[in-house]
Design an enzyme around this catalytic site. Structure first.
Site, mmCIF file in Angstrom:
data_model
loop_
_atom_site.group_PDB
_atom_site.id
_atom_site.type_symbol
_atom_site.label_atom_id
_atom_site.label_comp_id
_atom_site.label_asym_id
_atom_site.label_seq_id
_atom_site.Cartn_x
_atom_site.Cartn_y
_atom_site.Cartn_z
ATOM 1 N N HIS A 1 0.831 -1.207 0.000
ATOM 2 C CA HIS A 1 0.000 0.000 0.000
ATOM 3 C C HIS A 1 0.867 1.258 0.000
ATOM 4 O O HIS A 1 0.870 2.037 0.946
ATOM 5 C CB HIS A 1 -0.939 -0.010 1.206
ATOM 6 C CG HIS A 1 -2.088 -0.952 1.032
ATOM 7 N ND1 HIS A 1 -2.173 -2.160 1.692
ATOM 8 C CD2 HIS A 1 -3.204 -0.869 0.250
ATOM 9 C CE1 HIS A 1 -3.294 -2.775 1.333
ATOM 10 N NE2 HIS A 1 -3.936 -2.018 0.460
ATOM 11 N N ASN A 2 1.572 1.449 -1.073
ATOM 12 C CA ASN A 2 2.378 2.662 -1.225
ATOM 13 C C ASN A 2 1.885 3.395 -2.486
ATOM 14 O O ASN A 2 0.863 2.997 -3.073
ATOM 15 C CB ASN A 2 3.863 2.303 -1.304
ATOM 16 C CG ASN A 2 4.104 1.230 -2.348
ATOM 17 O OD1 ASN A 2 3.456 1.229 -3.400
ATOM 18 N ND2 ASN A 2 5.003 0.299 -2.073
ATOM 19 N N SER A 3 2.601 4.401 -2.909
ATOM 20 C CA SER A 3 2.054 5.192 -4.017
ATOM 21 C C SER A 3 2.171 4.468 -5.356
ATOM 22 O O SER A 3 1.540 4.872 -6.334
ATOM 23 C CB SER A 3 2.709 6.574 -4.070
ATOM 24 O OG SER A 3 4.021 6.483 -4.560
ATOM 25 N N THR A 4 2.953 3.398 -5.396
ATOM 26 C CA THR A 4 2.974 2.612 -6.644
ATOM 27 C C THR A 4 1.629 1.910 -6.827
ATOM 28 O O THR A 4 1.094 1.820 -7.937
ATOM 29 C CB THR A 4 4.129 1.596 -6.628
ATOM 30 O OG1 THR A 4 5.328 2.289 -6.288
ATOM 31 C CG2 THR A 4 4.290 0.923 -7.971
ATOM 32 N N HIS A 5 1.077 1.433 -5.713
ATOM 33 C CA HIS A 5 -0.260 0.819 -5.792
ATOM 34 C C HIS A 5 -1.285 1.878 -6.230
ATOM 35 O O HIS A 5 -2.132 1.613 -7.092
ATOM 36 C CB HIS A 5 -0.637 0.218 -4.438
ATOM 37 C CG HIS A 5 -2.086 -0.140 -4.312
ATOM 38 N ND1 HIS A 5 -2.699 -1.090 -5.107
ATOM 39 C CD2 HIS A 5 -3.072 0.349 -3.487
ATOM 40 C CE1 HIS A 5 -3.989 -1.184 -4.778
ATOM 41 N NE2 HIS A 5 -4.239 -0.308 -3.795
ATOM 42 N N HIS B 1 -7.120 6.844 -3.086
ATOM 43 C CA HIS B 1 -8.010 5.909 -2.366
ATOM 44 C C HIS B 1 -7.364 5.212 -1.172
ATOM 45 O O HIS B 1 -8.071 4.718 -0.298
ATOM 46 C CB HIS B 1 -8.583 4.864 -3.342
ATOM 47 C CG HIS B 1 -7.647 3.730 -3.601
ATOM 48 N ND1 HIS B 1 -6.561 3.845 -4.434
ATOM 49 C CD2 HIS B 1 -7.600 2.477 -3.105
ATOM 50 C CE1 HIS B 1 -5.904 2.693 -4.456
ATOM 51 N NE2 HIS B 1 -6.510 1.853 -3.655
ATOM 52 N N ASP C 1 -8.854 -1.557 -8.088
ATOM 53 C CA ASP C 1 -8.139 -1.740 -6.822
ATOM 54 C C ASP C 1 -7.503 -3.132 -6.709
ATOM 55 O O ASP C 1 -6.429 -3.282 -6.129
ATOM 56 C CB ASP C 1 -9.130 -1.506 -5.659
ATOM 57 C CG ASP C 1 -8.429 -1.345 -4.332
ATOM 58 O OD1 ASP C 1 -7.234 -0.992 -4.326
ATOM 59 O OD2 ASP C 1 -9.080 -1.548 -3.283
#
Ligand SMILES: Nc1ncnc2c1ncn2[C@@H]1O[C@@H]2COP(=O)(O)O[C@H]2[C@H]1O
Length: 840
Positions: free
Chosen positions: A537-541, A577, A709
């Site tokens: 859950h980092n900004s790559t996701h 999100h 998602d």
């Protein structure tokens, strides 16, 4: 008297110390099976903190369950002694009785085994003795071994201290002379003596041990009685999964007679229960399967469990399962038909006059929920219908009556019936609301303006190198190289991709009436608030989900359905999100009593936080406020859209969103067979006429972000593998943290030492991905979503068959794919950035 009290206290202290020694002995494996040793171990439960220095407890875990001291000790009672001496005027017996009189107790004597047992049985008018002293010196007149066995074989005598009086010669014969006595059930051996002092010390010690044992046994009996009165299904096993105690609900619901009871946990519970018991977790919540004796199908029930052990090792495992099926069984035993019939008529539900009156009043009001209408329509439909139809309708009505209409229940899928505990664990955790993850250990949720940045990115420059520009040119392909972007942007993919897609491709700046610079600031601040320490859950996701949404928005169906502002809201929601995701789940936050869980009442904790923080960050600073030029109503509309989409990513609502979408946009194709309920196999036909209603467009937007998602499982294999590795690592870290902090383990199967990654992925695809992607792929005409998921599923199966389980195995398998070597460490996490330092 004073002396006696002091003497008693010191005797008790020494005794406790001895008892602690006894319990320590179990650590080193030198426990004795004698009743005395057992009593000693139990007594150690009750040690008070002041006693702690007596033993080294540094290396021992504390007992997981709190047993109040008050339950383990009873106040000292006057000592009751029973002497069994065949000789009428035994001087030893007289000395023992005299000592008891001095200690303020009462002594009786009998001469035979028969009288002894009689004395035990006559407990209505005679008090039960604390101590029985048996003359073991004359085997020809009294078989002391036989007597001890008979006493122990009598009910409720476990707490009685049995003392054998032996001749000195017997005692000195060999070092192990006491063993046969212990085996027979004696607690202590006493060499014959006429010393009143020796007897006094002996009986006082014995009285203390007897009352401790009595209190402890009574406490266990009280807890067993409490368990018997619970509707939950409760079982306690030993460390070998032998069932030591099963409460009445457990026996009744699973079809065992209480007295016969299942012997082993495996007789009645699925493999995952055994694995939970041996997982090393102290506390867990996970569904387990139970087998009923009367029906072949196992049932999946939510279970809370705990491993109990006074030392580092587990001695008992407790399973507490929800009583759903107990209710079913009870209904089954009553008049099923009448109960069901009755359930169709709201007036018959009320059993007392008062409720009947108020229900009748309610019925008179012009208020009716749609579900009530449906139930009453179905009720009407049963009139004059054939019995098979009535049965089906009644079944449907029973289902509709549950308040949790969209709560998922595992399908009775033969593949899963074999039980995959990992899938059960994962899906159970994803779908259940309530105590979950926390932001606590990483940072406070209230200090959102000072955050740990994903990289050191104060003074970021949005400069695209040639390579990066080339990569961003492919931003609208389904095999977009997201990890390459992560690498080229040094862990800041969201701002770059966001700008390229939102400004470059979708021109959301026009719809929002803001300039690109503000948009870049917004993207930067959002990216800054993702935690780079998270493996998943980092900004790559976030960038990946944004990319998927952008890809979906290019599909004709969505182009025609969504307004530019709705598309803009979808892209913004995708980017934000999971902002400030702590890398642990909502359940963890609730379990850890994190302020966010408190703030959001344990409901949709993370998603509420992501949505709220998105707006807080946006509105806090004009330089990032992409909404500042919007009309009030337009802003309200965009805000509503963004919040709704972010909240839709909550997995506990997965089946609700999916079911609503399918119900609205897919119709069963013709010819539903009246007498066949099993219509699962019938093809579903897409029907988009419902798109004319705005409330149905909402379902589309929710489904779009939901699919984006979790789209990682529907990406080409090399991406899917890397995402699977990352999410598994994050789950493992959560489990590690839960264990370290002694919190309930939300997904005990996700332990890095034992978890099979291929199996977790197979379960995830089977239960979450396939149905959803099929529905969405049909709607937007994107068959590759399903094709990739199927291929990944097949590949995970191959790997599972080949014995691949751990992250290391997956890494090795990944090397065969054309993927940049997975980062073993996370992107740099240093820098702390304020919300306003971004520069172009
Ligand atoms: N490939 C995957 N395997 C297992 N779980 C996943 C996978 N992808 C997403 N998830 C889970 O699905 C959840 C969707 O919502 P979140 O992003 O909050 O957290 C996500 C993960 O918990």
């Amino acid at each position: 008297m004073i002396m006696l009290a002091g003497q008693e206290a010191s005797i008790e202290l020494v005794q406790r110390w001895l008892q602690r020694r006894g319990s320590d002995d179990t650590d080193t494996g030198s426990s004795s099976g004698s009743p005395g040793a057992r009593a000693g171990r139990r007594s150690s439960l009750a040690l008070t903190p002041e006693d702690e220095p007596l033993v080294d407890v540094a290396n021992r875990s504390p007992p997981p369950a709190n047993i109040p001291n008050a339950m383990l000790y009873s106040p000292p009672e006057p000592l009751e002694l029973l002497c069994v001496f065949p000789e009428r005027a035994s001087r030893v017996c007289a000395a023992a009785c005299a000592a008891v009189a001095r200690a303020g107790g009462e002594a009786r004597s009998v001469r035979s085994a028969r009288d002894t047992l009689e004395a035990l049985r006559r407990d209505s008018d005679t008090k039960q003795p604390h101590v029985i002293v048996v003359d073991a010196r004359q085997p020809q007149t009294l078989d002391a071994f036989l007597l001890a066995r008979a006493v122990r074989g009598t009910k409720n005598t476990q707490h009685i201290i049995l003392i054998a009086v032996v001749k000195k010669s017997v005692y000195l014969k060999d070092d192990f002379a006491v063993l046969p006595y212990l085996d027979a059930g004696y607690n202590r051996i006493m060499v014959e003596t006429l010393s009143a002092t020796a007897w006094c010390a002996e009986v006082l010690q014995s009285r203390a041990a007897a009352s401790a044992a009595r209190a402890q046994i009574a406490a266990v009996a009280a807890l067993a009685a409490a368990a018997d009165r619970c509707r939950d299904l409760i079982a306690v096993t030993d460390e070998q999964q032998k069932i030591l105690l099963a409460n009445k609900s457990w026996s009744k619901v699973l079809g065992w007679r209480v007295e016969e009871g299942p012997k082993q946990l495996s007789d009645t519970a699925g493999g995952e229960a055994l694995r939970l018991a041996t997982s090393g977790a102290r506390d867990w919540e996970a569904p387990i399967t139970l087998r009923r004796r009367t029906t072949p199908d196992p049932v999946l029930v939510p279970c809370r469990g705990a491993a109990i052990g006074l030392t580092k090792s587990t001695s008992h495992v407790v399973f507490v399962c929800e009583p759903i099926h107990a209710l079913e069984t009870e209904r089954g035993r009553g008049s099923l038909h009448s109960i069901r019939r009755g359930s169709l008529d709201v007036r018959s539900v009320a059993s007392d006059g008062l409720r009947r009156t108020s229900l009748a009043k309610l019925q008179g009001l012009p208020l009716e929920a749609p579900i009530t209408k449906v139930i009453s329509l179905l009720s009407t439909a049963t009139e004059g219908a054939p019995p098979s139809t009535v049965a089906y309708i009644e079944r449907a009505v029973d289902m509709l009556r549950t308040s949790e209409l969209y709560s998922p229940q595992m399908r009775d899928d033969p593949k899963m019936r074999v039980e995959d505990p990992i899938a059960t664990d994962l899906i159970g955790a994803l779908l259940s609301q309530g105590p979950t993850n926390t932001l606590s250990s990483r940072r406070s949720s209230n200090d959102s303006t000072v955050v740990r940045s994903q990289t050191n990115r104060s003074n970021i420059k949005h400069k695209t190198t040639g390579q990066l520009r080339e990569l961003l040119d492919t931003a609208l392909s389904w095999d977009f190289e997201i990890f390459k972007l992560e690498e080229l942007t040094r862990g800041r993919p969201l701002a770059h991709l966001g700008l390229a897609l939102m400004a470059g491709r979708f021109d959301i700046c026009s719809a929002l009436e803001c300039d690109e610079r503000t948009l870049l600031h917004w993207l930067t601040i959002v990216e800054t608030n993702y935690h780079a320490v998270n493996t998943y859950h980092n900004s790559t996701h976030a960038a990946d989900v944004l990319q998927a949404v952008a890809y979906f928005l290019e599909k004709d169906r969505l182009k025609t359905v969504l307004e530019p502002l709705e598309a803009a809201a979808a892209l913004l929601a995708a980017a934000a999100h999971d902002v400030d995701h702590p890398g642990t789940s909502s359940a963890f936050l609730c379990n850890a009593r994190h302020p966010l869980a408190v703030l959001y009442n344990d409901v949709s904790v993370l998603e509420s936080h992501h949505a709220a923080l998105t707006f807080k960050l946006t509105l806090n600073d004009d330089r990032v406020n992409i909404f500042k030029n919007l009309e009030r109503d337009t802003y309200k509309q965009v805000r509503h859209n963004v919040i709704d989409m972010i909240l839709a990513t909550e997995m506990t609502k997965h089946f609700e969103h999916l079911a609503k979408f399918v119900n609205v946009f897919y119709a069963k194709s013709s010819g539903s067979k009246e007498d066949n309920m099993h219509t699962d196999q019938e093809p579903l036909a897409l029907d988009t006429t419902a798109l004319s209603l705005p409330e149905n467009v909402v379902l589309v937007k929710r489904m779009m972000i939901k699919c984006a998602d979790v789209s990682n499982a529907s990406r080409p294999q090399k991406f899917a593998f890397e995402w699977a590795r990352r999410i598994a690592e994050e789950y493992f870290l959560q489990t590690d943290e839960e264990k370290a902090k002694d919190l309930p383990v939300v997904m005990p199967m996700f332990d890095r030492a034992t978890c099979s990654i291929p199996r977790s992925q197979i379960g995830f695809i089977d239960y979450i991905i396939m149905d959803m992607m099929e529905a969405w792929a049909g709607f937007i005409d994107m068959p590759e979503l399903v094709n990739h998921a199927r291929q990944n599923h097949a590949r995970w199966h191959e790997l599972d068959d080949a014995g691949v389980t751990t992250l290391a195995d997956v890494r090795r398998a990944q090397r065969h794919l054309a993927l940049p070597a997975p980062t073993t460490t996370n992107p740099p996490t240093t820098g702390t950035t304020t919300t306003t330092t971004t520069e172009e």
